[in-house]
Design a protein around this motif. Structure first.
Motif, short mmCIF file in Angstrom:
data_model
loop_
_atom_site.label_atom_id
_atom_site.label_comp_id
_atom_site.label_asym_id
_atom_site.label_seq_id
_atom_site.Cartn_x
_atom_site.Cartn_y
_atom_site.Cartn_z
N THR A 183 0.86 -1.19 0.00
CA THR A 183 0.00 0.00 0.00
C THR A 183 0.89 1.24 0.00
O THR A 183 1.98 1.23 0.57
CB THR A 183 -0.93 0.07 1.23
N TRP A 184 0.40 2.27 -0.65
CA TRP A 184 1.05 3.57 -0.63
C TRP A 184 0.05 4.56 -0.06
O TRP A 184 -1.11 4.56 -0.45
CB TRP A 184 1.44 4.02 -2.04
N SER A 185 0.51 5.40 0.84
CA SER A 185 -0.36 6.45 1.37
C SER A 185 0.43 7.74 1.46
O SER A 185 1.62 7.74 1.76
CB SER A 185 -0.93 6.05 2.74
N SER A 186 -0.25 8.86 1.17
CA SER A 186 0.38 10.18 1.25
C SER A 186 0.01 10.83 2.57
O SER A 186 -1.15 10.79 2.98
CB SER A 186 -0.08 11.06 0.10
N ASP A 234 0.45 14.44 4.84
CA ASP A 234 0.82 15.86 4.87
C ASP A 234 1.33 16.16 6.27
O ASP A 234 0.64 15.90 7.26
CB ASP A 234 -0.40 16.71 4.53
N ARG A 252 4.30 16.81 1.48
CA ARG A 252 3.66 15.50 1.43
C ARG A 252 4.73 14.43 1.32
O ARG A 252 5.66 14.56 0.54
CB ARG A 252 2.69 15.41 0.26
N THR A 253 4.54 13.37 2.07
CA THR A 253 5.43 12.23 2.04
C THR A 253 4.62 10.99 1.67
O THR A 253 3.51 10.82 2.16
CB THR A 253 6.08 12.00 3.43
N THR A 254 5.15 10.16 0.80
CA THR A 254 4.49 8.91 0.44
C THR A 254 5.10 7.77 1.25
O THR A 254 6.32 7.59 1.26
CB THR A 254 4.63 8.62 -1.06
N LEU A 303 5.25 3.66 2.18
CA LEU A 303 5.06 2.34 1.59
C LEU A 303 5.01 1.29 2.69
O LEU A 303 5.87 1.27 3.57
CB LEU A 303 6.21 2.02 0.63
N ASN A 312 9.04 2.80 5.31
CA ASN A 312 9.50 4.16 5.61
C ASN A 312 9.37 4.47 7.09
O ASN A 312 8.57 3.87 7.79
CB ASN A 312 8.66 5.20 4.87
#
Length: 104
Positions: free
Chosen positions: A10-13, A15, A21-23, A25, A54
């Motif tokens: 999954t990837w999520s952004s 703020d 913004r950081t993505t 994983l 991350n």
């Protein structure tokens, strides 16, 4: 008797409040073991979780188990209960579901 597994991501952004913004994983895994108790009743046990890649995400690991009941060739009901294995996972949880097999 059945052994199943799933792997994914999954990837999520996120703020940080300053407009940056950081993505993030996360890797996802499940491993399940199921077996028939009768022609219509089954049981399963499953281990699942996420592995954070991350900083800013946490690993989660959990176990659950449950029962399935096949109403007919196209409908199945299930119930499950489980517990988290680390602080980032839910302490405990309950679930219920319906599976529908669509005819061709």
């Amino acid at each position: 008797v059945a052994l199943g597994y799933n792997l994914g991501s999954t990837w999520s952004s996120v703020d940080d409040g300053t407009g940056t913004r950081t993505t993030l994983l996360d890797l996802i895994y499940t491993v399940s073991f199921g077996f028939s108790l009768t022609d219509r009743v089954g049981a399963f046990a499953e281990s699942f979780g996420t592995i954070a890649v991350n900083d800013g995400s946490e690993h989660t690991h959990a176990l659950d188990g449950g029962l399935t009941y096949q109403l007919n060739d196209h409908f199945q009901l299930d119930v499950s209960a489980g517990l988290g294995l680390n602080a980032a996972a839910s302490d405990w949880f309950l679930g219920a579901g319906v599976a529908v097999r669509l005819p061709r």
